[in-house]
Motif scaffolding. Structure first.
Motif, PDB file in Angstrom:
ATOM      1  N   UNK A 178      39.227  49.144  27.195  1.00  0.00           N
ATOM      2  CA  UNK A 178      40.015  47.857  26.989  1.00  0.00           C
ATOM      3  C   UNK A 178      39.294  46.776  27.063  1.00  0.00           C
ATOM      4  N   UNK A 179      38.453  46.415  26.188  1.00  0.00           N
ATOM      5  CA  UNK A 179      37.590  45.306  26.242  1.00  0.00           C
ATOM      6  C   UNK A 179      38.282  44.044  26.019  1.00  0.00           C
ATOM      7  N   UNK A 180      39.400  43.774  25.134  1.00  0.00           N
ATOM      8  CA  UNK A 180      39.670  42.516  24.808  1.00  0.00           C
ATOM      9  C   UNK A 180      40.740  42.028  25.865  1.00  0.00           C
ATOM     10  N   UNK A 181      41.609  42.752  26.659  1.00  0.00           N
ATOM     11  CA  UNK A 181      42.039  42.188  27.718  1.00  0.00           C
ATOM     12  C   UNK A 181      41.371  42.552  29.118  1.00  0.00           C
ATOM     13  N   UNK A 182      41.445  43.830  29.494  1.00  0.00           N
ATOM     14  CA  UNK A 182      41.311  44.361  30.926  1.00  0.00           C
ATOM     15  C   UNK A 182      39.640  43.861  31.316  1.00  0.00           C
ATOM     16  N   UNK A 183      39.093  44.302  30.575  1.00  0.00           N
ATOM     17  CA  UNK A 183      37.478  43.636  30.753  1.00  0.00           C
ATOM     18  C   UNK A 183      37.290  42.434  30.597  1.00  0.00           C
ATOM     19  N   UNK A 184      37.866  41.705  29.734  1.00  0.00           N
ATOM     20  CA  UNK A 184      37.679  40.230  29.600  1.00  0.00           C
ATOM     21  C   UNK A 184      38.394  39.689  30.686  1.00  0.00           C
ATOM     22  N   UNK A 185      39.515  40.134  31.180  1.00  0.00           N
ATOM     23  CA  UNK A 185      40.011  39.547  32.399  1.00  0.00           C
ATOM     24  C   UNK A 185      39.258  39.669  33.607  1.00  0.00           C
ATOM     25  N   UNK A 186      38.841  40.740  33.724  1.00  0.00           N
ATOM     26  CA  UNK A 186      38.027  41.179  35.066  1.00  0.00           C
ATOM     27  C   UNK A 186      36.734  40.333  34.965  1.00  0.00           C
ATOM     28  N   UNK A 187      36.151  40.203  33.863  1.00  0.00           N
ATOM     29  CA  UNK A 187      34.795  39.288  33.577  1.00  0.00           C
ATOM     30  C   UNK A 187      35.253  37.888  33.972  1.00  0.00           C
ATOM     31  N   UNK A 188      36.197  37.373  33.752  1.00  0.00           N
ATOM     32  CA  UNK A 188      36.549  35.799  33.976  1.00  0.00           C
ATOM     33  C   UNK A 188      36.872  35.683  35.663  1.00  0.00           C
ATOM     34  N   UNK A 189      37.366  36.835  36.168  1.00  0.00           N
ATOM     35  CA  UNK A 189      37.604  36.765  37.572  1.00  0.00           C
ATOM     36  C   UNK A 189      36.311  36.680  38.189  1.00  0.00           C
ATOM     37  N   UNK A 190      35.538  37.795  37.820  1.00  0.00           N
ATOM     38  CA  UNK A 190      34.236  37.730  38.391  1.00  0.00           C
ATOM     39  C   UNK A 190      33.138  36.654  38.403  1.00  0.00           C
ATOM     40  N   UNK A 191      33.178  35.802  37.090  1.00  0.00           N
ATOM     41  CA  UNK A 191      32.426  34.672  36.870  1.00  0.00           C
ATOM     42  C   UNK A 191      33.159  33.578  37.630  1.00  0.00           C
ATOM     43  N   UNK A 192      34.511  33.576  37.824  1.00  0.00           N
ATOM     44  CA  UNK A 192      35.250  32.171  38.533  1.00  0.00           C
ATOM     45  C   UNK A 192      34.881  32.513  40.160  1.00  0.00           C
ATOM     46  N   UNK A 193      34.839  33.722  40.457  1.00  0.00           N
ATOM     47  CA  UNK A 193      34.592  33.968  42.138  1.00  0.00           C
ATOM     48  C   UNK A 193      32.823  33.879  42.376  1.00  0.00           C
ATOM     49  N   UNK A 194      32.184  33.897  41.384  1.00  0.00           N
ATOM     50  CA  UNK A 194      30.569  33.504  41.568  1.00  0.00           C
ATOM     51  C   UNK A 194      30.413  31.998  41.564  1.00  0.00           C
ATOM     52  N   UNK A 195      31.029  31.377  40.546  1.00  0.00           N
ATOM     53  CA  UNK A 195      30.918  30.090  40.045  1.00  0.00           C
ATOM     54  C   UNK A 195      31.370  29.129  41.308  1.00  0.00           C
ATOM     55  N   UNK A 196      32.834  29.695  41.852  1.00  0.00           N
ATOM     56  CA  UNK A 196      33.387  28.875  43.022  1.00  0.00           C
ATOM     57  C   UNK A 196      32.443  28.622  43.859  1.00  0.00           C
ATOM     58  N   UNK A 197      31.155  29.342  44.448  1.00  0.00           N
ATOM     59  CA  UNK A 197      30.227  29.206  45.414  1.00  0.00           C
ATOM     60  C   UNK A 197      29.351  28.097  45.206  1.00  0.00           C
ATOM     61  N   UNK A 198      29.162  27.850  44.019  1.00  0.00           N
ATOM     62  CA  UNK A 198      27.947  26.986  43.602  1.00  0.00           C
ATOM     63  C   UNK A 198      28.181  25.981  42.796  1.00  0.00           C
ATOM     64  N   UNK A 199      29.395  25.692  42.229  1.00  0.00           N
ATOM     65  CA  UNK A 199      29.849  24.658  41.322  1.00  0.00           C
ATOM     66  C   UNK A 199      30.855  23.867  42.129  1.00  0.00           C
ATOM     67  N   UNK A 200      30.507  22.389  42.466  1.00  0.00           N
ATOM     68  CA  UNK A 200      31.565  21.555  43.286  1.00  0.00           C
ATOM     69  C   UNK A 200      31.955  20.615  42.209  1.00  0.00           C
ATOM     70  N   UNK A 201      33.076  20.218  42.461  1.00  0.00           N
ATOM     71  CA  UNK A 201      33.717  19.321  41.842  1.00  0.00           C
ATOM     72  C   UNK A 201      35.501  19.490  41.924  1.00  0.00           C
ATOM     73  N   UNK A 202      36.169  18.373  41.481  1.00  0.00           N
ATOM     74  CA  UNK A 202      37.499  18.461  41.661  1.00  0.00           C
ATOM     75  C   UNK A 202      38.313  19.730  41.150  1.00  0.00           C
ATOM     76  N   UNK A 203      39.215  20.156  41.615  1.00  0.00           N
ATOM     77  CA  UNK A 203      39.938  21.230  41.260  1.00  0.00           C
ATOM     78  C   UNK A 203      41.073  20.641  40.169  1.00  0.00           C
ATOM     79  N   UNK A 204      41.501  21.263  39.065  1.00  0.00           N
ATOM     80  CA  UNK A 204      42.114  20.660  37.992  1.00  0.00           C
ATOM     81  C   UNK A 204      43.614  20.685  38.743  1.00  0.00           C
ATOM     82  N   UNK A 205      44.615  19.649  38.341  1.00  0.00           N
ATOM     83  CA  UNK A 205      45.821  19.703  39.036  1.00  0.00           C
ATOM     84  C   UNK A 205      46.581  20.998  38.302  1.00  0.00           C
TER      85      UNK A 205
END
Length: 272
Positions: free
Chosen positions: A127-154
């Motif tokens: 299930x690449x189009x939904x499950x894998x895509x969503x898991x990849x976005x979660x993985x990237x967001x968790x990684x980027x949260x450590x090293x990218x600073x800035x305001x959180x969108x409201x």
């Protein structure tokens, strides 16, 4: 020696399982990459040198790569096994904006390790189009949260509710863009990460889980109507294959499609 196996791929991203059998203490020839990527180690370790920084990469430390970096590698401890995923600039910016990572190294805590493993499992599920895509976005967001600073969108809850409603309508209508999370986000003119987060926040389930619920419901309707060709049914409903549909149906209903067909067509005197 490097070898790789494709895990998942779409125009917006690609992911591989990479195995390195090298055992050398010296640095490799410098290479300049032109993509955004994340590399996580499942077993072993190696050393990476980029932008004047040398880092040991192992199951506790991943790294983010950006275009234009010159990097070299050394494998003084033998081989390793990694997951490597590259994404388009557009998908990267949907998560990081125009901000650059403060450093390449990412600490892989237990939560990020689980996100990594769930992505690999989702990719291998088909299930690449939904499950894998969503898991990849979660993985990237968790990684980027450590090293990218800035305001959180409201958070705009009324807008999110309207967004989720529009997404549900597209899934219900079987709109061509609903084939995957990324094209669906494009149809709704939002980032895929915002769509994914809004859906979970508003309904309490992920977009992937919701779409699977809709597909299983359609499978039940067709089984009750007498469909017997399970491979055709799986293809019609957008499952990767018949085994993928079987896993989803069993996970949600506790029965295989074949067993359900018997339950749904056995008549009033059959088993309840």
């Amino acid at each position: 020696m490097l070898s790789s196996v494709n895990l998942a791929g779409r125009p917006e991203f690609r992911a591989w399982s990479v195995t390195c059998r090298d055992d050398h203490t010296g640095w490799s020839t410098p290479e300049t990459r032109a993509d955004y990527r994340i590399v996580l180690v499942r077993r072993g370790r190696f050393r990476r040198q980029a932008s004047g920084v040398t880092e040991t990469v192992d199951p506790t430390i991943a790294y983010l790569g950006v275009p234009g970096e010159e990097e070299r590698f050394a494998h003084p401890s033998g081989g390793d096994e990694c997951t490597s995923a590259t994404v388009t600039p557009e998908l990267w910016r949907s998560l990081a904006g125009d901000r650059s990572p403060a450093r390449p190294a990412i600490y892989v805590d237990a939560a990020l390790d689980l996100a990594h493993r769930r992505f690999v499992a989702a990719a291998r599920s088909g299930d690449v189009d939904y499950a894998a895509t969503q898991r990849l976005l979660t993985l990237l967001a968790g990684a980027l949260a450590q090293v990218v600073t800035g305001p959180t969108p409201a958070t705009d809850r009324p807008a999110d509710r309207a967004l989720v409603s529009a997404a549900r309508e597209a899934v219900a209508a079987d709109h061509p863009a609903s084939v995957g999370l990324l094209p669906l986000a494009g149809l709704l003119a939002v980032s895929p990460y915002r769509l994914s987060r809004a859906f979970t926040r508003e309904l309490g389930v992920s977009l992937t889980a919701y779409r699977n619920r809709v597909r299983v419901g359609r499978a039940v309707e067709r089984l009750a109507a007498g469909d017997t060709d399970l491979s055709t049914l799986a293809a019609d409903l957008g499952f990767a294959d018949q085994s993928h549909m079987t896993r989803m149906v069993r996970a949600q209903l506790g029965h295989t499609p074949g067993a359900l067909r018997g339950l749904l067509t056995c008549g009033i005197s059959g088993p309840l």
